[in-house]
Enzyme design. Structure first.
Site, short mmCIF file in Angstrom:
data_model
loop_
_atom_site.label_atom_id
_atom_site.label_comp_id
_atom_site.label_asym_id
_atom_site.label_seq_id
_atom_site.Cartn_x
_atom_site.Cartn_y
_atom_site.Cartn_z
N SER A 20 0.84 -1.20 0.00
CA SER A 20 0.00 0.00 0.00
C SER A 20 0.88 1.25 0.00
O SER A 20 2.10 1.16 0.13
CB SER A 20 -0.93 0.01 1.23
N SER A 147 12.94 9.82 6.11
CA SER A 147 11.86 10.81 6.15
C SER A 147 12.42 12.15 6.57
O SER A 147 13.35 12.20 7.40
CB SER A 147 10.80 10.37 7.17
N TYR A 160 10.10 6.88 16.08
CA TYR A 160 10.08 6.89 14.61
C TYR A 160 11.17 7.82 14.07
O TYR A 160 11.91 7.46 13.15
CB TYR A 160 8.69 7.35 14.15
N THR A 162 13.93 8.72 15.45
CA THR A 162 15.25 8.11 15.69
C THR A 162 15.52 7.02 14.65
O THR A 162 16.62 6.92 14.11
CB THR A 162 15.30 7.52 17.11
N1 LIG Z 1 3.66 9.17 3.50
C1 LIG Z 1 4.51 10.10 3.91
O1 LIG Z 1 4.14 11.27 4.02
C2 LIG Z 1 5.94 9.76 4.24
C3 LIG Z 1 6.76 10.80 4.63
C4 LIG Z 1 8.07 10.54 4.94
C5 LIG Z 1 8.57 9.26 4.84
N2 LIG Z 1 7.75 8.25 4.45
C6 LIG Z 1 8.34 6.91 4.39
O2 LIG Z 1 8.05 6.32 3.15
C7 LIG Z 1 7.84 4.92 3.30
C8 LIG Z 1 6.46 4.53 2.81
O3 LIG Z 1 5.51 5.31 3.51
P1 LIG Z 1 3.94 5.14 3.31
O4 LIG Z 1 3.37 6.44 3.72
O5 LIG Z 1 3.64 4.54 2.01
O6 LIG Z 1 3.62 4.07 4.49
P2 LIG Z 1 2.34 3.16 4.65
O7 LIG Z 1 2.15 2.99 6.11
O8 LIG Z 1 1.20 3.70 3.89
O9 LIG Z 1 2.81 1.79 4.00
C9 LIG Z 1 3.81 1.03 4.60
C10 LIG Z 1 3.66 -0.42 4.18
O10 LIG Z 1 4.49 -1.20 5.03
C11 LIG Z 1 3.74 -2.33 5.45
N3 LIG Z 1 4.21 -2.82 6.75
C12 LIG Z 1 4.08 -2.20 7.94
N4 LIG Z 1 4.58 -2.98 8.92
C13 LIG Z 1 5.01 -4.12 8.32
C14 LIG Z 1 5.61 -5.33 8.81
N5 LIG Z 1 5.83 -5.52 10.10
N6 LIG Z 1 5.93 -6.28 7.90
C15 LIG Z 1 5.68 -6.11 6.60
N7 LIG Z 1 5.11 -4.99 6.08
C16 LIG Z 1 4.78 -4.02 6.93
C17 LIG Z 1 2.31 -1.84 5.54
O11 LIG Z 1 1.38 -2.91 5.50
C18 LIG Z 1 2.22 -0.92 4.34
O12 LIG Z 1 1.81 -1.61 3.17
C19 LIG Z 1 8.03 4.65 4.79
O13 LIG Z 1 9.35 4.25 5.04
C20 LIG Z 1 7.75 5.99 5.42
O14 LIG Z 1 8.39 6.12 6.69
C21 LIG Z 1 6.44 8.47 4.16
#
Ligand SMILES: NC(=O)c1ccc[n+]([C@@H]2O[C@H](COP(=O)([O-])OP(=O)(O)OC[C@H]3O[C@@H](n4cnc5c(N)ncnc54)[C@H](O)[C@@H]3O)[C@@H](O)[C@H]2O)c1
Length: 253
Positions: A20, A147, A160, A162
């Site tokens: 996702s 991030s 998070y 950290t």
């Molecule tokens: N969306 C933002 O604004 C944003 C901003 C900065 C950084 N990020 C980083 O970008 C990346 C993606 O972010 P996102 O917003 O799409 O996150 P999200 O939470 O929408 O998706 C993360 C995915 O990781 C999976 N996941 C979570 N725990 C898991 C586990 N234990 N085992 C297997 N899968 C697992 C979830 O099911 C999900 O499909 C992340 O590393 C996030 O920290 C996102």
């Protein structure tokens, strides 16, 4: 838009958290390049829906492997399985995370450890597990998702933040260790990306407008905005770039 990076066509690409959000856009984006993609996620229904949505639209349908990345034995087994299914692994995208908020006063050691198991630990063990496969293929590229959150002095997510800072340190260390094997390691720092989860849990209309006001670019960033930078860092177009971080935030910082 297929074929922007021809060297990615047919390449084995492993993506964590591909079910996702940004990960799903990455699965679709690498698949559109003609890559052979496998992705690991705990969210089974969303992951299966994603695969079904790409059926008939990409040359190689991505392979979903249900894996809880907090379980390092399961992660290692999934990497072995993915390498066999894809015929090798040339790219690893460490993307999975969970950006929970947590109160400074009430965080306990178990919470801290679980948070880092979801947000940091698997980055190292995935890299360790794919490295032999990349060496066997003559090199590779690892892209970790950090991030900008850790640069914004946000008090509501210390564990998070950290972990996300740790990913930058890990990127630099792995780049030093794996560079002699022609394995490049870089990180992307997204800004405010309006995924479904962000909209559901943290970013309402007012918060989104406030964030956009702080950006140079006056529009929402979408998961698809992360795809181009990640393809670039995974492909030979960035063959001399390693140990770097790329901020993709519409100019918030
Ligand atoms: N969306 C933002 O604004 C944003 C901003 C900065 C950084 N990020 C980083 O970008 C990346 C993606 O972010 P996102 O917003 O799409 O996150 P999200 O939470 O929408 O998706 C993360 C995915 O990781 C999976 N996941 C979570 N725990 C898991 C586990 N234990 N085992 C297997 N899968 C697992 C979830 O099911 C999900 O499909 C992340 O590393 C996030 O920290 C996102």
């Amino acid at each position: 838009m297929a074929g922007r990076y021809p060297d990615l066509a047919g390449k084995g690409v492993l993506i964590t958290g591909g079910g996702s959000g940004i990960g799903a856009a990455l699965v679709a984006g690498f698949s559109a390049e003609g890559a052979r993609v496998a992705f690991l996620d705990i969210a089974e229904a969303e992951s299966r829906e994603l695969v079904a949505s790409l059926d008939g639209k990409v040359e190689h349908l991505p392979v979903y492997m249900k894996t809880d990345l907090r379980d390092i034995d399961a992660l290692r087994a999934a990497v072995t399985h993915a390498a066999a299914a894809l015929g090798g692994i040339g790219v690893l995208v460490n993307n999975a995370a969970r950006d929970d908020r947590h109160d400074f006063e009430s965080v306990e050691p178990d919470y801290w450890d679980e948070n880092h198991a979801v947000n940091l630990r698997h980055h190292f063990f995935a890299a360790q597990a794919v490295a032999p496969h990349m060496r066997a293929g003559g090199g590779g590229a690892i892209v970790g998702f950090s991030s900008i959150a850790y640069l914004l002095n946000m008090g509501e997510l210390p564990a998070y933040a950290t972990a996300k800072a740790g990913i930058v340190g890990l990127t630099k260390s792995l780049a030093g260790r794996l560079g002699p094997d022609n394995i490049r390691v870089n990180a992307i720092l997204p800004g405010m990306v309006l995924t479904e989860r962000q909209k559901r849990l943290w970013v309402d209309g007012d918060a989104a407008a406030e964030g956009i006001a702080r950006q140079c670019l006056k529009r929402s960033l979408l998961a698809e905005d992360m795809v181009g930078p990640c393809l670039f860092l995974a492909s030979d177009a960035s063959a001399a770039i390693t140990a770097q971080t790329l901020i993709v935030d519409g100019g918030m910082l």
